[in-house]
Design a protein around this motif. Structure first.
Motif, PDB file in Angstrom:
ATOM      1  N   ALA A   1      92.107  28.827  61.630  1.00  0.00           N
ATOM      2  CA  ALA A   1      91.438  30.030  62.112  1.00  0.00           C
ATOM      3  C   ALA A   1      90.612  30.650  61.005  1.00  0.00           C
ATOM      4  O   ALA A   1      90.914  31.703  60.465  1.00  0.00           O
ATOM      5  N   THR A   2      89.550  29.970  60.620  1.00  0.00           N
ATOM      6  CA  THR A   2      88.613  30.497  59.639  1.00  0.00           C
ATOM      7  C   THR A   2      87.220  30.399  60.222  1.00  0.00           C
ATOM      8  O   THR A   2      86.929  29.547  61.056  1.00  0.00           O
ATOM      9  N   ALA A   3      86.339  31.288  59.778  1.00  0.00           N
ATOM     10  CA  ALA A   3      84.970  31.280  60.289  1.00  0.00           C
ATOM     11  C   ALA A   3      84.272  30.027  59.812  1.00  0.00           C
ATOM     12  O   ALA A   3      84.471  29.575  58.692  1.00  0.00           O
TER      13      ALA A   3
ATOM     14  N   PRO B   1      83.576  46.039  65.719  1.00  0.00           N
ATOM     15  CA  PRO B   1      84.549  45.048  66.201  1.00  0.00           C
ATOM     16  C   PRO B   1      83.941  43.928  67.027  1.00  0.00           C
ATOM     17  O   PRO B   1      84.512  42.847  67.117  1.00  0.00           O
ATOM     18  N   ALA B   2      82.766  44.169  67.654  1.00  0.00           N
ATOM     19  CA  ALA B   2      82.151  43.149  68.504  1.00  0.00           C
ATOM     20  C   ALA B   2      81.220  42.227  67.736  1.00  0.00           C
ATOM     21  O   ALA B   2      80.766  41.219  68.287  1.00  0.00           O
ATOM     22  N   ARG B   3      80.913  42.549  66.483  1.00  0.00           N
ATOM     23  CA  ARG B   3      79.909  41.761  65.757  1.00  0.00           C
ATOM     24  C   ARG B   3      80.324  40.319  65.501  1.00  0.00           C
ATOM     25  O   ARG B   3      79.519  39.405  65.712  1.00  0.00           O
ATOM     26  N   PRO B   4      81.550  40.047  65.011  1.00  0.00           N
ATOM     27  CA  PRO B   4      81.869  38.646  64.695  1.00  0.00           C
ATOM     28  C   PRO B   4      81.751  37.717  65.889  1.00  0.00           C
ATOM     29  O   PRO B   4      81.158  36.626  65.777  1.00  0.00           O
ATOM     30  N   ALA B   5      82.284  38.124  67.053  1.00  0.00           N
ATOM     31  CA  ALA B   5      82.235  37.249  68.221  1.00  0.00           C
ATOM     32  C   ALA B   5      80.800  37.036  68.703  1.00  0.00           C
ATOM     33  O   ALA B   5      80.384  35.912  69.004  1.00  0.00           O
ATOM     34  N   VAL B   6      80.015  38.111  68.768  1.00  0.00           N
ATOM     35  CA  VAL B   6      78.632  37.985  69.239  1.00  0.00           C
ATOM     36  C   VAL B   6      77.809  37.157  68.260  1.00  0.00           C
ATOM     37  O   VAL B   6      76.968  36.342  68.654  1.00  0.00           O
ATOM     38  N   ARG B   7      78.059  37.353  66.958  1.00  0.00           N
ATOM     39  CA  ARG B   7      77.302  36.605  65.949  1.00  0.00           C
ATOM     40  C   ARG B   7      77.588  35.106  66.048  1.00  0.00           C
ATOM     41  O   ARG B   7      76.670  34.278  66.037  1.00  0.00           O
ATOM     42  N   GLN B   8      78.854  34.750  66.181  1.00  0.00           N
ATOM     43  CA  GLN B   8      79.201  33.339  66.298  1.00  0.00           C
ATOM     44  C   GLN B   8      78.712  32.759  67.618  1.00  0.00           C
ATOM     45  O   GLN B   8      78.259  31.612  67.675  1.00  0.00           O
ATOM     46  N   ALA B   9      78.794  33.555  68.696  1.00  0.00           N
ATOM     47  CA  ALA B   9      78.260  33.077  69.981  1.00  0.00           C
ATOM     48  C   ALA B   9      76.774  32.792  69.875  1.00  0.00           C
ATOM     49  O   ALA B   9      76.265  31.812  70.437  1.00  0.00           O
ATOM     50  N   GLY B  10      76.040  33.647  69.136  1.00  0.00           N
ATOM     51  CA  GLY B  10      74.612  33.403  68.937  1.00  0.00           C
ATOM     52  C   GLY B  10      74.347  32.137  68.146  1.00  0.00           C
ATOM     53  O   GLY B  10      73.423  31.374  68.449  1.00  0.00           O
ATOM     54  N   HIS B  11      75.169  31.870  67.116  1.00  0.00           N
ATOM     55  CA  HIS B  11      74.998  30.642  66.331  1.00  0.00           C
ATOM     56  C   HIS B  11      75.223  29.408  67.203  1.00  0.00           C
ATOM     57  O   HIS B  11      74.442  28.446  67.164  1.00  0.00           O
ATOM     58  N   TYR B  12      76.286  29.411  67.985  1.00  0.00           N
ATOM     59  CA  TYR B  12      76.566  28.258  68.841  1.00  0.00           C
ATOM     60  C   TYR B  12      75.504  28.100  69.925  1.00  0.00           C
ATOM     61  O   TYR B  12      75.126  26.977  70.282  1.00  0.00           O
ATOM     62  N   ALA B  13      75.029  29.218  70.472  1.00  0.00           N
ATOM     63  CA  ALA B  13      73.949  29.138  71.470  1.00  0.00           C
ATOM     64  C   ALA B  13      72.677  28.564  70.848  1.00  0.00           C
ATOM     65  O   ALA B  13      71.952  27.790  71.490  1.00  0.00           O
ATOM     66  N   TRP B  14      72.402  28.922  69.599  1.00  0.00           N
ATOM     67  CA  TRP B  14      71.222  28.377  68.914  1.00  0.00           C
ATOM     68  C   TRP B  14      71.369  26.874  68.692  1.00  0.00           C
ATOM     69  O   TRP B  14      70.411  26.115  68.857  1.00  0.00           O
TER      70      TRP B  14
ATOM     71  N   PRO C   1      87.379  35.220  71.847  1.00  0.00           N
ATOM     72  CA  PRO C   1      86.878  36.603  71.856  1.00  0.00           C
ATOM     73  C   PRO C   1      87.025  37.300  70.517  1.00  0.00           C
ATOM     74  O   PRO C   1      86.420  38.358  70.305  1.00  0.00           O
ATOM     75  N   ASP C   2      87.808  36.735  69.593  1.00  0.00           N
ATOM     76  CA  ASP C   2      87.990  37.347  68.284  1.00  0.00           C
ATOM     77  C   ASP C   2      86.949  36.896  67.272  1.00  0.00           C
ATOM     78  O   ASP C   2      86.930  37.377  66.138  1.00  0.00           O
ATOM     79  N   GLY C   3      86.060  35.978  67.662  1.00  0.00           N
ATOM     80  CA  GLY C   3      85.019  35.524  66.752  1.00  0.00           C
ATOM     81  C   GLY C   3      85.403  34.358  65.885  1.00  0.00           C
ATOM     82  O   GLY C   3      84.673  34.027  64.941  1.00  0.00           O
ATOM     83  N   GLY C   4      86.525  33.685  66.147  1.00  0.00           N
ATOM     84  CA  GLY C   4      86.934  32.537  65.358  1.00  0.00           C
ATOM     85  C   GLY C   4      86.157  31.299  65.735  1.00  0.00           C
ATOM     86  O   GLY C   4      85.302  31.314  66.633  1.00  0.00           O
ATOM     87  N   PRO C   5      86.430  30.180  65.052  1.00  0.00           N
ATOM     88  CA  PRO C   5      85.730  28.928  65.371  1.00  0.00           C
ATOM     89  C   PRO C   5      86.145  28.397  66.734  1.00  0.00           C
ATOM     90  O   PRO C   5      87.285  28.571  67.156  1.00  0.00           O
ATOM     91  N   ALA C   6      85.210  27.781  67.412  1.00  0.00           N
ATOM     92  CA  ALA C   6      85.510  27.215  68.722  1.00  0.00           C
ATOM     93  C   ALA C   6      86.450  26.041  68.574  1.00  0.00           C
ATOM     94  O   ALA C   6      86.320  25.232  67.650  1.00  0.00           O
ATOM     95  N   PRO C   7      87.433  25.913  69.450  1.00  0.00           N
ATOM     96  CA  PRO C   7      88.359  24.783  69.351  1.00  0.00           C
ATOM     97  C   PRO C   7      87.650  23.476  69.659  1.00  0.00           C
ATOM     98  O   PRO C   7      86.707  23.438  70.436  1.00  0.00           O
ATOM     99  N   GLY C   8      88.130  22.412  69.037  1.00  0.00           N
ATOM    100  CA  GLY C   8      87.539  21.112  69.306  1.00  0.00           C
ATOM    101  C   GLY C   8      88.086  20.521  70.582  1.00  0.00           C
ATOM    102  O   GLY C   8      88.853  21.127  71.311  1.00  0.00           O
ATOM    103  N   GLY C   9      87.686  19.311  70.859  1.00  0.00           N
ATOM    104  CA  GLY C   9      88.166  18.639  72.053  1.00  0.00           C
ATOM    105  C   GLY C   9      87.200  18.793  73.215  1.00  0.00           C
ATOM    106  O   GLY C   9      86.072  19.228  73.081  1.00  0.00           O
ATOM    107  N   GLU C  10      87.688  18.442  74.391  1.00  0.00           N
ATOM    108  CA  GLU C  10      86.827  18.433  75.569  1.00  0.00           C
ATOM    109  C   GLU C  10      86.455  19.835  76.024  1.00  0.00           C
ATOM    110  O   GLU C  10      85.449  20.011  76.710  1.00  0.00           O
ATOM    111  N   ASP C  11      87.258  20.855  75.679  1.00  0.00           N
ATOM    112  CA  ASP C  11      86.962  22.204  76.120  1.00  0.00           C
ATOM    113  C   ASP C  11      85.975  22.928  75.229  1.00  0.00           C
ATOM    114  O   ASP C  11      85.616  24.070  75.498  1.00  0.00           O
TER     115      ASP C  11
END
Length: 456
Positions: A453-455, A235-248, A390-400
């Motif tokens: 809400a798609t990867a 259950p933790a893989r999608p969020a951690v994987r996407q967080a790693g991509h964005y951090a990269w 926290p669910d591993g979806g795409p980060a929202p756009g905008g200033e945040d």
């Protein structure tokens, strides 16, 4: 036992009423526990402790555990510094070279060939530049030695005839003290030479480790990250994987912005040195370029070296002019380049940058100061993304949106695997709306300013 007798009496009355009316009595829920009467002086032990003290104690032991874990982590890193430092340097180099390798892959080059080509080209560029710098240093060393000797003689004459009225005997006394210190510390200097030889061996080992690590990061970086995330619960893989991509993405943007800023600093200060014909112009510009990789203070310290060389070789007027050039370049970097270029790569307050550099230098010296800011930047991006999605979806756009959240990864296998993990996790958790194939039902329409809400 009064509550038991009361319950028994109520039951008997209900049974008697049922016999008279020939109906089944309704059973009222009975509390499984009796009413507790608290006698003054018999309060539980926790109730006698003030709430503020209980909260403080809970925070204290948790902070102690976190401190112990961090200490153990730093101790392990210090123990394995010969391996950790080359891996960190390889990550920075891979972040710098990844756009070029990706450009070759998009044009049909195999991953191994693209990584090898970019790595060889980078090595040729680095060693070619290093050869030019060393050659310029050797050519200008003789002139620098003569000018330094002349400056020392002029300084001695000024001490003898200047307002300080220093005598020749005092100057000779200081020279004798310096010679005595050198002879007394000869053993320390010898051990330092042996330590330097050991350090040279570590540098050679680290160089080859950096070389091979950079190649495999460029070739199999996405596969390595997917392998590491498979060690986590599903259950933790999608969020951690996407967080790693964005951090990269943040690390890539930071390294490219830092290289550009360092190049501007080196060119600006190098032009000033060349116009005034200060010796060792190219080596000093190269030093400014390398120093600029430590934000805020790196270029300033390397610029101070250029000012010192100008002072020793050409006098105070040239030194003041070079100082003005260094200040002007720093103002350009601080008010134009940093907000426009670096601000798009990282979202860090200047105070946090300075504190991170100070802590990094204290813990790991120059290498710590070099990696402190990129480490803080990627951690900031990963944490902000996990808070927003926290669910591993795409980060929202905008200033945040955290910096680096514009996905441009061409590895479709990683995206499909993240979707599969999310679907299987939802199916195992019994989330309604998942079909038999494991794919979740179409999500509701996204809100205003929010992507579907798609990867990515």
């Amino acid at each position: 036992m009064s509550w038991l007798l009361r319950v028994r009496a109520e039951a008997r009355e209900r049974l008697a009423s049922a016999r008279e009316t020939s109906s089944v009595p309704s059973v009222a829920p009975v509390s499984p526990t009796p009413d507790v009467v608290v006698v003054p002086g018999d309060e539980p032990a926790n109730e006698s402790v003030p709430v503020a003290l209980r909260v403080g104690a809970a925070w204290a032991w948790r902070l102690v555990i976190v401190a112990v874990v961090l200490y153990g982590l730093f101790w392990m890193i210090s123990l394995l510094r010969v391996v950790v430092i080359p891996i960190v340097v390889a990550l920075l180099l891979a972040a710098l070279l990844e756009p070029a390798a990706g450009w070759l892959r998009k044009r049909g080059a195999p991953r191994a060939l693209a990584a090898a080509t970019i790595l060889v080209f980078g090595l040729l560029l680095v060693f070619g530049t290093l050869a030019l710098v060393v050659q310029a240093f050797i050519n200008g060393l003789a002139d620098l030695t003569d000018q330094v000797s002349q400056a020392l003689n002029e300084g001695r004459d000024w001490l003898l005839s200047g307002p300080l009225h220093v005598s020749q005997d005092q100057i000779d006394q200081y020279v004798n003290k310096a010679q005595t210190w050198l002879s007394d510390n000869q053993s320390s200097l010898t051990s330092g030479a042996l330590s330097t030889a050991t350090t040279l061996g570590e540098v050679v080992t680290g160089f080859f480790l950096v070389l091979f690590s950079t190649f495999f990061f460029l070739k199999d970086g996405s596969q390595i990250w997917r392998f590491l995330t498979r060690l986590l619960p599903r259950p933790a893989r999608p969020a951690v994987r996407q967080a790693g991509h964005y951090a990269w993405h943040t690390l890539t943007s930071y390294v490219r912005a830092t290289v550009f800023v360092a190049f501007v600093d080196a060119v600006g200060i190098g032009i000033g040195l060349a116009v005034l014909k200060v010796p060792l112009t190219l080596p000093l510009a190269a030093l400014v370029f390398l120093g600029a990789f430590i934000p805020v203070i790196g270029a300033t310290l390397s610029g101070a070296v250029a000012v010192a060389v100008a002072l020793v070789t050409q006098g105070p007027i040239s030194a003041l002019i070079i100082l003005a050039v260094v200040i002007a370049v720093q103002q350009l970097e601080g008010h134009v380049l940093q907000p426009l270029i670096m601000g798009r790569a990282v979202a860090l307050h200047p105070l946090s940058v300075i504190l991170a550099i100070a802590i990094g230098i204290t813990v790991a010296g120059i290498v710590g100061g070099l990696v402190a800011v990129p480490l803080l930047a990627v951690t900031n991006t990963a944490v902000r993304y996990l808070v927003l999605r926290p669910d591993g979806g795409p980060a929202p756009g905008g200033e945040d949106a955290p910096p680096g959240t514009v996905p441009h990864d061409d590895d479709k296998a990683a995206v499909e695997e993240a979707r599969t993990d999310a679907a299987e996790a939802a199916k195992n958790a019994g989330v309604p709306g998942a079909d038999a194939a494991g794919s979740p039902a179409p999500a509701a329409a996204a809100g205003p300013g929010e992507p579907p809400a798609t990867a990515p």
